[in-house]
Write an enzyme that holds these catalytic residues in place. Structure first.
Site, PDB file in Angstrom:
ATOM      1  N   GLU A   1       9.630   6.660 -23.199  1.00 33.90           N
ATOM      2  CA  GLU A   1      11.187   6.535 -22.127  1.00 33.90           C
ATOM      3  C   GLU A   1      12.030   7.172 -23.418  1.00 33.90           C
ATOM      4  OE1 GLU A   1      11.795   4.859 -20.093  1.00 33.90           O
ATOM      5  OE2 GLU A   1       9.860   3.477 -20.046  1.00 33.90           O
TER       6      GLU A   1
ATOM      7  N   TYR B   1      19.736   0.789 -21.960  1.00 32.30           N
ATOM      8  CA  TYR B   1      18.721   1.175 -21.289  1.00 32.30           C
ATOM      9  C   TYR B   1      16.740   1.207 -21.755  1.00 32.30           C
ATOM     10  CZ  TYR B   1      14.768   3.472 -17.857  1.00 32.30           C
ATOM     11  OH  TYR B   1      13.794   3.825 -17.220  1.00 32.30           O
TER      12      TYR B   1
ATOM     13  N   ASP C   1      19.292   2.357 -14.777  1.00 36.19           N
ATOM     14  CA  ASP C   1      20.002   4.160 -15.549  1.00 36.19           C
ATOM     15  C   ASP C   1      19.773   4.847 -13.754  1.00 36.19           C
ATOM     16  OD1 ASP C   1      17.287   4.090 -13.614  1.00 36.19           O
ATOM     17  OD2 ASP C   1      16.003   5.369 -14.995  1.00 36.19           O
TER      18      ASP C   1
END
Length: 352
Positions: free
Chosen positions: A36, A119, A137
């Site tokens: 991520e 996120y 996002d």
């Protein structure tokens, strides 16, 4: 009813169309977190080799925590947004030393870690720990705004909560990680920013944007990014196979990376003005004055030139090092230093 149909269609689409990515074959929060962070502001095909290199070099979070920062930055080189690498390293140290190497399992506790925003916390908690917290996002903004006709301006921070509330109302309790990965893939592959594949979209019968011809205007985003233009003139001082370089400091791009002596301007300078700093030319020989090299960042455009300067006197070389707070490095040492990709590309072209 529309929400239920959307979720069913999304999961069905994902199970047939999902991308085969290495971090989707694990529930290890370390590898999920690593993927991520690497993929922030980065396309999957660009980030993939970095992910694989990091996993190979640092198989566990303890390995990453124990690595020197310069080594981490060197491995990150070329990916950009180097604050991500520094935060990654700092976060690894915190988890290794203060949390016994274990990631927190809750969304709220994950948020307390350096470099982990809403996120990333949602992605880790849902995929690794099965917590129903939705990711939001650019892909999610686009899918939700188009399918459900959400016309909130995504450039305004206050509107993020509307999308987060909507996504959290949709996410499945049974497999929240699958839902989050599905909506991210759907936005990246099917509901693309330009030329979305509406003709073969399973949502087309109830998609607001498709049925109202608004694919090009949703999501609404009013503000444009202001791009700052900067002119970098790099002086490469060389003496007997050694080169003068410096580590960039905080509060600017490329903190912790190494570059050459720099003369910066907000406007393009003439060659005569650029070279005016080289007052004592009897000990210096200008070997090259490069063409302009463009380097585009999200908010900045760097227009640079490289001036190779051979120093013919050791005393002068050492004087330049002291005067400009530079350090001498052999060429093989330069190769191992973490550097902006702008510098790396130049060195590859000229020296390596």
């Amino acid at each position: 009813m529309k929400s239920e149909i959307f979720v069913n269609q999304l999961i069905s689409w994902y199970r047939h169309q999902k991308r085969d990515l290495p971090w989707r074959h694990t529930a290890d929060p370390y590898k999920i977190w690593l993927s991520e962070i690497i993929l922030q502001q980065t396309r999957v095909n660009q980030g993939m080799p970095y992910y694989l290199n990091f996993v190979e070099q640092y198989p566990t979070i303890q390995d990453l925590a124990n690595a020197p920062e310069s080594e981490v930055l060197r491995l990150w080189q070329g990916l950009g947004y180097y604050s991500r690498a520094r935060n990654l390293h700092a976060c690894a140290k915190t988890i290794s030393k203060e949390l016994n190497g274990q990631f927190p399992k809750s969304f709220e506790e994950l948020l307390k870690l350096k470099g982990i925003g809403r996120y990333t916390a949602a992605a880790i908690s849902s995929i690794a720990f099965g917590i129903p917290k939705a990711v939001v996002d650019g892909n999610v903004y686009r899918v939700l705004s188009r399918v459900f006709g959400m016309e909130h301006d995504i450039a305004e921070t206050k509107n993020a909560r509307f999308f987060e509330e909507k996504a959290n109302g949709l996410i499945t309790k049974e497999n929240p990680g699958e839902f989050n990965q599905a909506i991210m893939d759907f936005g990246a592959i099917q509901c693309k920013p330009k030329n979305p594949s509406c003709g073969i979209c399973p949502m087309s019968s109830f998609c607001f944007a498709y049925n109202n011809g608004k694919q090009d205007v949703l999501p609404v985003k009013s503000k444009k990014v202001k791009v700052r233009k900067r002119y970098f003139y790099y002086f490469i001082f060389e003496y007997d196979g050694r080169f003068l370089m410096k580590e960039r400091g905080p509060k600017d791009i490329w903190q912790g990376l190494y570059d050459f002596s720099l003369k910066e301007s907000s406007f393009e300078m003439s060659e005569e003005d650029v070279l005016s700093d080289l007052s004592n030319l009897k000990h210096l020989t200008i070997l090259d004055y490069s063409p302009e090299v463009k380097h585009i960042l999200t908010h900045q455009r760097i227009l640079s030139r490289f001036i190779r300067v051979k120093v013919n006197d050791l005393g002068k070389f050492e004087g330049l090092a002291n005067e400009k707070k530079l350090s001498p490095f052999e060429l093989d040492e330069v190769h191992k230093l973490p550097k902006p990709i702008l510098i790396e590309n130049y060195l590859k072209e000229v020296f390596f």
